[in-house]
Enzyme design. Sequence first.
Site, PDB file in Angstrom:
ATOM      1  N   ASP A 151     -30.289   9.861  -3.109  1.00  0.00           N
ATOM      2  CA  ASP A 151     -29.508   8.920  -3.922  1.00  0.00           C
ATOM      3  C   ASP A 151     -29.214   9.465  -5.314  1.00  0.00           C
ATOM      4  OD1 ASP A 151     -28.249   6.337  -4.205  1.00  0.00           O
ATOM      5  OD2 ASP A 151     -29.920   5.728  -5.466  1.00  0.00           O
ATOM      6  N   SER A 172     -24.488   1.741  -6.224  1.00  0.00           N
ATOM      7  CA  SER A 172     -24.364   1.871  -4.777  1.00  0.00           C
ATOM      8  C   SER A 172     -24.159   0.516  -4.120  1.00  0.00           C
ATOM      9  CB  SER A 172     -25.628   2.533  -4.211  1.00  0.00           C
ATOM     10  OG  SER A 172     -25.622   2.500  -2.805  1.00  0.00           O
ATOM     11  N   GLN A 222     -22.713   7.265   1.583  1.00  0.00           N
ATOM     12  CA  GLN A 222     -22.884   6.178   0.618  1.00  0.00           C
ATOM     13  C   GLN A 222     -21.524   5.714   0.118  1.00  0.00           C
ATOM     14  OE1 GLN A 222     -24.420   6.428  -3.752  1.00  0.00           O
ATOM     15  NE2 GLN A 222     -26.245   6.070  -2.502  1.00  0.00           N
TER      16      GLN A 222
END
Length: 237
Positions: A151, A172, A222
């Site tokens: 991430d 996100s 993502q």
Amino acid sequence: CPFSVPGDPKVPVLYEVERTRTGKSFSVRSVKAIQHGKPIFTCQASFQLSQESPVQHQFTMPAVPPPEELLTQEELIQKFLQNPNLAERYRKHLNKIQAEDVPIDIKPVNPPDIFCSEPQEPKQLFWVRARGYIGETDMKVHCCVAAYISDYAFLGTALLPHRQYRIKFMVSLDHSMWFHASFRADHWMLYECESPWAGGCRGLVQGRLWRRDGILAVTCAQEGVIRVEQTPNQSKL
């Protein structure tokens, strides 16, 4: 794994786990994280018994310099800070990054020039690993650490063609991961990131975590919200 609202680190998290499906080869669990009576995070996890198959292929790992030949992110930032012409607000931003206690070692393969706001191809390559020693423990531990690593700086790949704009808000919306082979999260892995699309205040990024021996260990995807100021940035000098 969609994110609903920001979590509160001062409040305990209640996890609700639903046994969505239990099969002979595959099982699915749905997890809801709750704070203040509201879901802040939902996750669906699929588990598979180890199975052999003759159907196997993978992409080829990019050819890049080994991590031993590259500077860490901290060393690169220190190099930028030594420039006496660096604008004060960028100096403060870099000092803020330096002050963060990030438990990841990062070595960018082609670090972007912070003094240039020209558009760049939406692709990044990093050598990454967890700091410290994890060891030969349960593979699920390494998967959790890899999820954290994946991430970091991932969504920022979608901003490389739009470096003339200042970010107002970026977060996100959802994050998906597929684990293909065993790996050590405390060993160097190459993180290959690319953004095939951005629009409508959203950006999509895809990533691949490669072991040093060329084995594709993890694939990620993502989507996130990206809001920028409409007026382009001025020069960083």
